[in-house]
Design an enzyme around this catalytic site. Structure first.
Site, mmCIF file in Angstrom:
data_model
loop_
_atom_site.group_PDB
_atom_site.id
_atom_site.type_symbol
_atom_site.label_atom_id
_atom_site.label_comp_id
_atom_site.label_asym_id
_atom_site.label_seq_id
_atom_site.Cartn_x
_atom_site.Cartn_y
_atom_site.Cartn_z
ATOM 1 C CB CYS A 5 -0.931 -0.014 1.218
ATOM 2 S SG CYS A 5 -2.006 1.439 1.284
ATOM 3 C CB CYS A 52 -0.564 2.490 4.033
ATOM 4 S SG CYS A 52 -2.049 1.831 3.315
ATOM 5 C CG ASP A 53 3.164 1.157 4.499
ATOM 6 O OD1 ASP A 53 2.751 1.673 5.551
ATOM 7 O OD2 ASP A 53 2.918 -0.017 4.189
#
Ligand code: NDP
Length: 316
Positions: free
Chosen positions: A139, A142-143
């Protein structure tokens, strides 16, 4: 034969969608029963740091956040159970569901929050660095932030891979995209955008042999050109996998309308309703676009409110 357990609201799945639905359903006196499923806590349990969920200014680890959501759901007496539902029958007015141990539940409403699972390449080295923020992620939204100013690799050639490569290109100094065939699967517009981005290098006909690391984190990717057989090492600190997701919806086939890729279809856009009255869906099981904890939580709230209204209408 055991007597079926009769309940008002069954929630299947324990990610942010399921627990948010539980908090709302429990506070509306629906006495929800939540089955945690195969991966208690869902996809967030493989996410190291969550920095984009509003209300956590310092960030929180994925597993910790799931414990907090569970605690909040239990505070209002949600019955959270280990185990998973592996069979349903949604043909009648009462929705029948069975656990893997054969326990039969008759639920007036069901909230499906079974999520989706990211696909991975299946390399041992990939799985090793997936744990504890080691540098492998499925992701970018997200990261990606953790790799700003660094060099990263992303595998995949669909719309997700293109979208994520472009997202990463704004944060990272260099993005190398590994495409296993000689062309993209993505729509032309998405592929063109990636091709035009200066700090994205695209390597076609390229397979990942190994994710390289120093024991603590990723240091590179060992790749092979499938047409020439040439092997190369690409230095990187982040290794992103964007090769698709599988919605966890197999048990609903034949009862709930799914799209061609297995995602649950909303019967009425803007609601959480499925084609079966009394069965609602929340989170990634019906979302191949946003896939965020906050959007899953939002749709979990919608599903509980829709279920509550459905029950209220039955009673009048
Ligand atoms: P897709 O299934 O469309 O694409 C998966 C990609 O991963 C393919 O290019 C495939 O390669 C590649 N792949 C699969 N397995 C491997 C492997 N083992 N090694 C290397 N590469 C591999 O998934 P997406 O998540 O990209 O998209 C899912 C759906 O969501 C699509 O319908 C897409 O259009 C949609 N979507 C739309 C967006 C938008 O419009 N903004 C954004 C994101 C998704 P190959 O091509 O060789 O099979």
């Amino acid at each position: 034969m055991n007597t079926p357990e009769k309940i008002k609201c069954l929630i299947i799945g324990s990610g942010p969608a399921g627990f948010t639905a539980a908090i709302y359903a429990a506070r509306a006196d629906m006495s929800p029963v939540l089955y945690q499923g195969m991966q208690p806590g869902g996809q967030l349990t493989t996410t190291n740091e969550v920095e984009n969920f509003p209300g956590y200014p310092q960030g929180i680890s994925g597993p910790e956040m799931m414990v907090e959501l569970e605690t909040q759901a239990k505070r209002f007496d949600t019955d959270v159970r280990f185990g998973f539902i592996n069979k349903v029958d949604f043909t009648g007015p009462i929705h029948k569901c069975w656990t893997e141990e054969g326990h039969e539940i008759h639920a007036e409403t069901v909230i499906i929050s079974t999520g989706a699972s990211a696909k991975y390449l299946g390399l041992e080295s990939e799985q090793k660095y997936l744990l504890n923020g080691g540098g492998v992620s499925a992701c970018a939204v997200c990261d990606g932030f953790f790799y700003r100013g660094q060099e990263v690799v992303i595998v995949g050639a669909g719309d997700s891979a293109c979208e994520e490569a472009h997202y990463l290109s704004k944060l990272c100094t260099k993005v190398t995209m590994l495409v296993r065939k000689d062309d993209f699967r993505a729509s032309k517009i998405m592929a063109d955008r990636v091709k035009k981005t200066e700090n994205i290098t695209i390597l076609f006909n390229t397979d990942t042999e190994e994710v390289l690391g120093d024991g603590n984190g990723v240091t590179g990717a060992l790749v092979k050109n499938s047409s020439t057989g040439e092997i190369a090492t690409i230095p990187c600190t982040g290794f992103f996998v964007a090769i698709g997701h599988t919605p966890n919806t197999d048990i609903f086939k034949g009862y709930i309308d799914l799209d061609e890729t297995g995602y649950i279809k909303y019967a009425q856009p803007g609601t959480s309703k499925t084609n079966v009255a009394g069965v609602f869906v929340a989170g990634d099981a019906a979302d191949k676009t946003y896939r965020q904890a906050i959007t899953a939580a939002g749709t979990g709230c919608m599903a509980a409110l829709d279920a509550e209204r459905y029950l209220a209408a039955l009673e009048h």
